[in-house]
Design a protein around this motif. Structure first.
Motif: not given
Length: 371
Positions: A259-268, A340-352, A298-300
């Motif tokens: 259940g991490y915020i980013y793919s694999g960790s809560n520490t980006i 190029f992304s800020i941390a919030s854009s690297c969250r697993v749930a973020d869409r673009n 899968m993040s960043g």
């Protein structure tokens, strides 16, 4: 008279015995050989060969490989002919039917007959030149209550089994693909731009008739690739782009998700190259820690195209079983954030999302596959 006949018989028997005793012994045997590994597999062709370990005591008059859709192929089936010596040779296998299983044996012929090597088996298809990770299907909660409005509502989604590329597709992998299909020097194929060769950050050039990766950039993620180019690559190797649901399930860690915020960790910084640590550039794939499934980046690093059309309100009407995205749209979804992304854009749930013809210096992809 009887004595004369006895003497004659004795002489004839002696001569006959002498003749048999002096006949040269024929120790010739059929050749022995080993079938070489099958390489360069495509939907219609492949390469194999043979290593003749013993000629059998006579000159090799013919050699090659034979193949069939039935086991133990012989030269009466489909066969190539590489002529006589030398003993080690490669041979082309052609005229194959896509997605069909074939059996192959090397052969060599001398005056005694034809010998066959060990049998090998392969499927006529393009082999994905990278590592894949198996993902067991399951049910998860897709979306977020803390992100943008298009991430809501959080809803239950079930996806089936699949496998996915362990890494984002690299420059080296994509250059091979472009050469395989005979893409145009401008990065297009059949009038569709796959790769923006005019992009300022492009790390692939076209030199001496081939697409070549800039030295040292072979293992960096491919960039400046359109949705059409990502789709074509995935299908070339028997896969496709992941749906949003499949992508998010894999990025979250599948059935092993913590259940991490980013793919694999809560520490980006542990798992992602993003605006704070990237130095404003992509990095070689797999240099940050993997997620629970062993998937990297899968993040960043680069955003990743998915198969879905984008709709901001899709989650409100999404099917619960293997959702495929809206039937139509103006733009395609990409996920995961980039260098190029800020941390919030690297969250697993973020869409673009973006026009599928669009290409950027921070947008790539990874394909998925099914049994």
């Amino acid at each position: 008279m009887k004595k004369s006949l006895l003497i004659l018989f004795t002489v004839v028997f002696a001569l006959t015995s002498c003749s048999k005793d002096n006949d040269p012994v024929d120790n010739t045997t059929v050749p022995t050989l080993t079938t070489l590994d099958i390489t360069d597999i495509t939907p219609t062709s492949a390469t194999s060969g043979g290593d003749i370990t013993a000629t059998g005591g006579a000159d090799i008059t013919a050699k090659g490989v034979c193949w069939s859709t039935s086991q133990n192929p012989t030269i009466l089936d489909f066969a190539s002919d590489q002529g006589g010596n030398p003993s080690n040779y490669t041979s082309n296998i052609s005229g194959l039917t896509a997605n069909t299983t074939y059996y192959v044996r090397a052969y060599a012929t001398n005056s005694k007959g034809t010998g066959y090597g060990n049998e090998l088996e392969f499927i006529a298809e393009n082999i994905f030149p990278g590592e894949k990770v198996s993902v067991a299907g399951g049910t998860f909660q897709m979306g977020s209550t803390t992100g943008g409005a298009d991430e809501a509502p959080v809803h239950s989604v079930t996806v089936s089994n699949f496998s996915i590329s362990k890494h984002e597709i690299t420059n080296a992998q994509y250059a091979i693909f472009m050469n395989d299909i005979g893409a145009n020097i401008d990065g297009s194929f059949n009038g569709v731009e796959y790769l923006d060769m005019d992009g300022a950050a492009i790390q692939i050039s076209h030199t001496s008739g081939s697409f070549m990766v800039d030295p040292g950039k072979e293992n960096f993620p491919v960039i400046e690739v359109s949705w059409f180019g990502a789709k074509a690559y995935s299908e070339h190797y028997g896969g496709r782009l992941p749906t949003e649901a499949e992508w998010e399930f894999a990025a979250e860690g599948g059935a092993s998700s913590v259940g991490y915020i980013y793919s694999g960790s809560n520490t980006i910084d542990d798992v992602a190259w993003y605006t704070t640590n990237s130095g404003s550039a992509t990095h070689p794939v797999g240099t940050k820690s993997a997620n629970e499934l062993g998937l990297h980046d899968m993040s960043g690093n680069v955003w990743e195209w998915t198969n879905d059309w984008y709709a901001s309100d899709y989650y409100s009407s999404s099917p619960s079983n293997n959702p495929q995205g809206p039937l139509t749209g103006a733009s395609r979804v990409f996920r995961g954030g980039s260098w190029f992304s800020i941390a919030s854009s690297c969250r697993v749930a973020d869409r673009n999302n973006n026009d599928p013809t669009g290409t950027f210096n921070r947008l790539g992809f990874r394909p998925i596959f099914f049994p």
